[in-house]
Scaffold this active site. Structure first.
Site, PDB file in Angstrom:
ATOM      1  N   HIS A 128       0.759  -1.074   0.159  1.00  0.00           N
ATOM      2  CA  HIS A 128       0.056  -0.051  -0.199  1.00  0.00           C
ATOM      3  C   HIS A 128       0.935   1.138  -0.143  1.00  0.00           C
ATOM      4  O   HIS A 128       2.002   1.141   0.299  1.00  0.00           O
ATOM      5  CB  HIS A 128      -0.859  -0.047   1.196  1.00  0.00           C
ATOM      6  CG  HIS A 128      -0.133   0.176   2.681  1.00  0.00           C
ATOM      7  ND1 HIS A 128       0.419  -0.772   3.121  1.00  0.00           N
ATOM      8  CD2 HIS A 128      -0.081   1.022   3.251  1.00  0.00           C
ATOM      9  CE1 HIS A 128       0.991  -0.577   4.129  1.00  0.00           C
ATOM     10  NE2 HIS A 128       0.831   0.709   4.516  1.00  0.00           N
ATOM     11  N   ASP A 130       0.758   5.244   1.612  1.00  0.00           N
ATOM     12  CA  ASP A 130      -0.205   5.564   2.896  1.00  0.00           C
ATOM     13  C   ASP A 130      -1.349   6.559   2.336  1.00  0.00           C
ATOM     14  O   ASP A 130      -0.992   7.334   1.791  1.00  0.00           O
ATOM     15  CB  ASP A 130       0.811   6.238   3.938  1.00  0.00           C
ATOM     16  CG  ASP A 130       1.799   5.438   4.640  1.00  0.00           C
ATOM     17  OD1 ASP A 130       1.250   4.303   4.604  1.00  0.00           O
ATOM     18  OD2 ASP A 130       2.811   5.544   4.957  1.00  0.00           O
ATOM     19  N   HIS A 279       4.538   0.065   0.093  1.00  0.00           N
ATOM     20  CA  HIS A 279       5.559  -0.728   0.880  1.00  0.00           C
ATOM     21  C   HIS A 279       4.543  -1.779   1.497  1.00  0.00           C
ATOM     22  O   HIS A 279       3.355  -1.740   1.654  1.00  0.00           O
ATOM     23  CB  HIS A 279       5.933   0.377   2.110  1.00  0.00           C
ATOM     24  CG  HIS A 279       5.082   0.913   2.885  1.00  0.00           C
ATOM     25  ND1 HIS A 279       4.506   2.086   2.485  1.00  0.00           N
ATOM     26  CD2 HIS A 279       4.430   0.659   4.090  1.00  0.00           C
ATOM     27  CE1 HIS A 279       3.423   2.512   3.266  1.00  0.00           C
ATOM     28  NE2 HIS A 279       3.524   1.815   4.343  1.00  0.00           N
ATOM     29  N   ARG A 296       4.887   6.684  14.039  1.00  0.00           N
ATOM     30  CA  ARG A 296       4.711   7.311  12.669  1.00  0.00           C
ATOM     31  C   ARG A 296       4.187   8.726  12.588  1.00  0.00           C
ATOM     32  O   ARG A 296       3.250   9.054  13.482  1.00  0.00           O
ATOM     33  CB  ARG A 296       3.679   6.193  11.607  1.00  0.00           C
ATOM     34  CG  ARG A 296       3.956   6.561  10.259  1.00  0.00           C
ATOM     35  CD  ARG A 296       2.856   5.823   9.408  1.00  0.00           C
ATOM     36  NE  ARG A 296       1.357   6.626   9.476  1.00  0.00           N
ATOM     37  CZ  ARG A 296       0.458   6.260   8.974  1.00  0.00           C
ATOM     38  NH1 ARG A 296       0.581   4.981   8.359  1.00  0.00           N
ATOM     39  NH2 ARG A 296      -0.684   6.961   8.968  1.00  0.00           N
TER      40      ARG A 296
END
Length: 324
Positions: A128, A130, A279, A296
């Site tokens: 995917h 983000d 990723h 994150r």
């Protein structure tokens, strides 16, 4: 004389060491506990465009320092459009995996949830980019290892520009004019999210994106794939859309020569260009025996533009905002 947190760090020893022949670089000669000078920031930003993913080791920073580091790349978003960040650091998204138990349960139709919508599973579903279910996905992502298992938990990135470049000219010409529908609707899948601290709606979200996006800084073309969020290609028959997406996702997951794999350790940091990569991680999440916690942050992005001039637009839900 030792540097203090208030004095910009001149990093004359800054070096970039390519990780593969195509994507990724290890960064040395920098201390992210210190503020960075303008020249260092410019070199980091240039390297990110070149290598697409940057890896830092032994950077014992805290949440405040991670947010400060993120700001060097642009305005910082809330942790996520759907889920809350930390109450005292709303920019920080905490991703936890405990002994193979994923943070997000599978959206699966079963006897306990017979009315959940069924989506056709695809090869490489874990890949995917983000937050593509909003019309302006994050431009850059920073992920920091906080608690890392003694083995396992790796993340893999793929170069979406190389993936596009590897296609035939006729197929590129066809893809250049296509637009894909990206969706996330947790409530429809039986997993409604709690209210957000900032009062914004936690979904649903849907956006229409170009299937090929032009990088706003380099002008390079990349396949804009996010396997879990892309539901259909606008204008194609359902069978045509499914067949084309299956092919493209198989190309994404099957090209090891377009990928770089990172072995995490505590105080490791990965920074990636969300506009040119996809990723997958942790790649062995369901099999981990130990806890994995990463923090994150993300940098606000723009509306992706396709080779045909099409500009991404929201179908349902708000744009992704920035807060610091």
């Amino acid at each position: 004389m030792s540097l203090t947190p208030d004095r910009p760090a001149v990093t004359s020893d800054l070096r970039f060491h390519p990780t593969t022949a195509l994507i990724g670089a290890d960064v040395t000669g920098i201390d992210l506990r210190q503020e960075l000078d303008a020249e260092t920031v410019a070199r980091l930003r240039h390297a990110l465009l070149k290598y697409k993913v940057l890896f830092f080791r032994d950077q014992a920073i805290d949440d405040d320092q991670q947010i400060r580091f993120t700001r060097y790349f642009g305005a910082v978003t809330p942790a996520h459009p759907v889920t809350n960040g930390l109450e005292d650091h709303p920019e920080i998204k905490v991703n936890k995996l405990f002994g193979g138990i994923q943070e997000y349960p599978a959206f699966r139709l079963d006897v306990d949830h017979p009315l959940r919508p069924v989506s056709r599973s695809r090869k490489g579903r874990g890949w995917h980019t983000d937050i593509t279910f909003v019309a302006n996905p994050a431009a850059i992502t920073i992920l920091r290892g906080v608690e890392i298992p003694s083995y396992g938990g790796d993340t893999v990135w793929a170069d979406l520009e190389a993936l596009y470049d590897g296609l035939s000219a006729p197929l590129k010409g066809f893809l250049d004019g296509l637009h894909a529908i990206h969706v996330r609707d947790d409530a429809a899948n039986g997993l409604p999210r709690p209210p957000r601290y900032d009062g914004r709606a936690p979904g649903p979200f849907a956006s229409l994106h170009p299937l090929v996006r032009v990088h706003p800084e380099t002008g390079r073309k990349a396949l804009f794939l996010s396997t879990g969020f892309v539901k259909a290609i606008d204008g194609l028959q359902p069978s045509e859309s499914a067949a084309l997406l299956d092919y493209l996702n198989e190309e994404l997951s099957g090209h090891a020569d377009y990928q770089v794999r990172f072995r995490w350790a505590p105080n490791s940091i990965a920074v990636w260009d969300n506009r040119s990569t996809s990723h997958f991680g942790p790649v062995d999440g369901p099999h981990l025996k130990e806890q994995r916690i990463v923090h994150r942050t993300t940098v606000g992005g723009d509306l992706p533009i396709g080779p045909d001039g099409f500009v991404a637009r929201p179908l349902v839900g708000e744009l992704f905002n920035t807060i610091s």
